[in-house]
Structure formats: C-alpha cells, structure tokens
Design an enzyme around this catalytic site. Structure first.
Site, PDB file in Angstrom:
ATOM      1  N   GLU A  76       0.808  -1.218   0.000  1.00  9.17           N
ATOM      2  CA  GLU A  76       0.000   0.000   0.000  1.00  9.17           C
ATOM      3  C   GLU A  76       0.847   1.277   0.000  1.00  9.17           C
ATOM      4  OE1 GLU A  76      -2.957  -0.196  -0.619  1.00  9.17           O
ATOM      5  OE2 GLU A  76      -3.968  -1.845   0.371  1.00  9.17           O
ATOM      6  N   HIS A  95      -3.113   2.721   8.403  1.00  9.60           N
ATOM      7  CA  HIS A  95      -4.199   2.165   7.583  1.00  9.60           C
ATOM      8  C   HIS A  95      -4.650   0.864   8.226  1.00  9.60           C
ATOM      9  CE1 HIS A  95      -6.530   0.412   4.440  1.00  9.60           C
ATOM     10  NE2 HIS A  95      -5.563  -0.355   3.942  1.00  9.60           N
ATOM     11  N   HIS A  97      -8.169  -2.131   8.689  1.00  9.59           N
ATOM     12  CA  HIS A  97      -9.347  -2.715   8.055  1.00  9.59           C
ATOM     13  C   HIS A  97     -10.448  -2.842   9.110  1.00  9.59           C
ATOM     14  CE1 HIS A  97      -6.638  -4.873   4.832  1.00  9.59           C
ATOM     15  NE2 HIS A  97      -6.556  -3.551   4.789  1.00  9.59           N
ATOM     16  N   TYR A 122     -15.529  14.266  19.442  1.00  9.76           N
ATOM     17  CA  TYR A 122     -14.158  13.778  19.320  1.00  9.76           C
ATOM     18  C   TYR A 122     -13.760  13.408  17.901  1.00  9.76           C
ATOM     19  CZ  TYR A 122     -14.769  14.015  24.265  1.00  9.76           C
ATOM     20  OH  TYR A 122     -15.057  14.482  25.513  1.00  9.76           O
ATOM     21  N   HIS A 162     -12.874  -1.442   2.113  1.00  6.52           N
ATOM     22  CA  HIS A 162     -11.459  -1.732   2.372  1.00  6.52           C
ATOM     23  C   HIS A 162     -11.044  -1.291   3.777  1.00  6.52           C
ATOM     24  CE1 HIS A 162      -7.071  -1.498   0.654  1.00  6.52           C
ATOM     25  NE2 HIS A 162      -7.106  -1.975   1.885  1.00  6.52           N
TER      26      HIS A 162
END
Length: 216
Positions: A76, A95, A97, A122, A162
């Site tokens: 990625e 990143h 999932h 928040y 994703h």
C-alpha cells in the site's frame, strides 16, 4: 525534540500490537509508516502481522522513497506516499481494516464528502471531515491518485469496502485518530434506524473554532 530511529521502531511495534490485541486489525492486515529524522520512512513490511512485529525487520526507505534495508514494505505504499507528498504536516500514516468503518462504507446512504456523522465532538476534533473514496484493488496506484486529488485538504480518508487511512503529526496522533474513526463508525452502525440526536450545526461550528479543526 527528535526521536531516535530505534525509538520509532519500538513505538511502531508497540502501537501496532495494541491495535491488534484490541481487534482493530487482524491477520496480516493494516500498515503503518512513520517519517524519520532524515526524511526517510519506517514502514511495516508486506504480509506482516501487527501482533508480532519485530523492530529490526521494519522496512527502511530513504528520503527518495528507495527501499534500503529491512523486509519489503507494504504493497500500500502508493497511498502512504500520496499523503506524504500532499500533506506537509503528515509525519505518520496508519491504515486499518476496521470492521465497523468498512461495514459503514458499504451502506448505500454513506456520505462521500463527510463520512462520519456528528455523533460526538471527538471525531470532529481528531479527524475533521473524512472523505469516502471509491473502491480500488489493494495496492492499486489509483488509490494514491485519489488521495493526491484532495490536494492535502483531508487528514483521513475511508477506502470503500477496504478500510480507513489517517495521517497525523506523529504516530500517536495518527493512531488516536484512527481509533476515534472506528469507534464513531461503531456508534453510527449501532444507531442505524434509531434516529439518534446528533450535534447540530452550531455545536459543530463551536468545536471547529475552539479546537482549530480543518473543515473543508
């Protein structure tokens, strides 16, 4: 004060294990990168598990993005590089999932420009507006193109079907923000169909003003 590379390596592994242990990522999913003092990057390797990272085998890239030692970096990298080149304030990217945020990205009424509903202050404070991007195959360079297309205006994006990607001023800030993103998505999914009382425009504006939130 700058943090040594060895300390950064330790921080990445500690934070990654914390995310893994709490179920915010699983298996070999997710990736982290952090800017080093010399302008290079430390990156979690492709196929690695957040629950058992070894500081010594993290991928090391130089300031030109060339892999110089450690295991091969995550596939990625296009999305990481896109954030670093378009947001000068980005020094770390996470990143994941996340289950709830991914589920929310599949909903037909998902808001593309402002993915998270204003349920608590928040998420606004830590993330600003989260952009929902279309689905791309993992590792597809077009993911990076889509992030660069935002011209640095968003610190967080949600990749449809994703997972979320968050850039922060340091690793701790990026981790805290992506945790907030997932928790807000969890709340949103819990509240679906229940007509929850959300923050109104005046309350949102007060948060943006008081905490100097990017909101564009």
């Amino acid at each position: 004060m700058s943090i040594s590379e060895n300390k950064l390596r330790e921080q990445i592994c500690i934070m990654a294990k914390s995310l893994f242990d709490r179920g915010l990522t699983c298996g070999s999913s997710g990736n982290i990168s952090v800017r080093t003092e010399d302008g290079g990057l430390l990156v979690t390797p492709t196929g690695s598990c957040f629950g058992r990272l070894d500081p010594a085998i993290l991928s090391r890239l130089d300031k030109n993005g060339q892999h110089i030692n450690g295991n091969q970096p995550t596939k990625e990298m296009p999305l990481h590089e896109a954030f670093y080149t378009s947001r000068s304030s980005a020094n770390a990217i996470v990143h994941l999932h996340g289950t709830c945020s991914v589920a929310m990205s599949m909903m037909p009424d998902a808001n593309e420009d402002n993915f998270l509903p204003p349920l608590t202050p928040y998420s606004i404070m830590k993330l600003g507006k989260v952009k929902l991007l279309p689905y791309f195959m993992p590792g597809d360079p077009r993911t990076g193109d889509a992030i660069r297309g935002l011209a640095g205006k968003r610190s967080a994006v949600m990749l449809a079907n994703h997972g979320p990607v968050v850039a922060g001023k340091d690793l701790e800030a990026a981790v805290f923000a992506i945790e907030e993103l997932e928790e807000t998505a969890k709340l949103a999914m819990m509240m679906r169909g229940l007509s929850p009382r959300m923050l109104d425009e005046s309350q949102i504006r007060n948060i943006i003003t008081k905490f100097n939130v990017e909101w564009d």
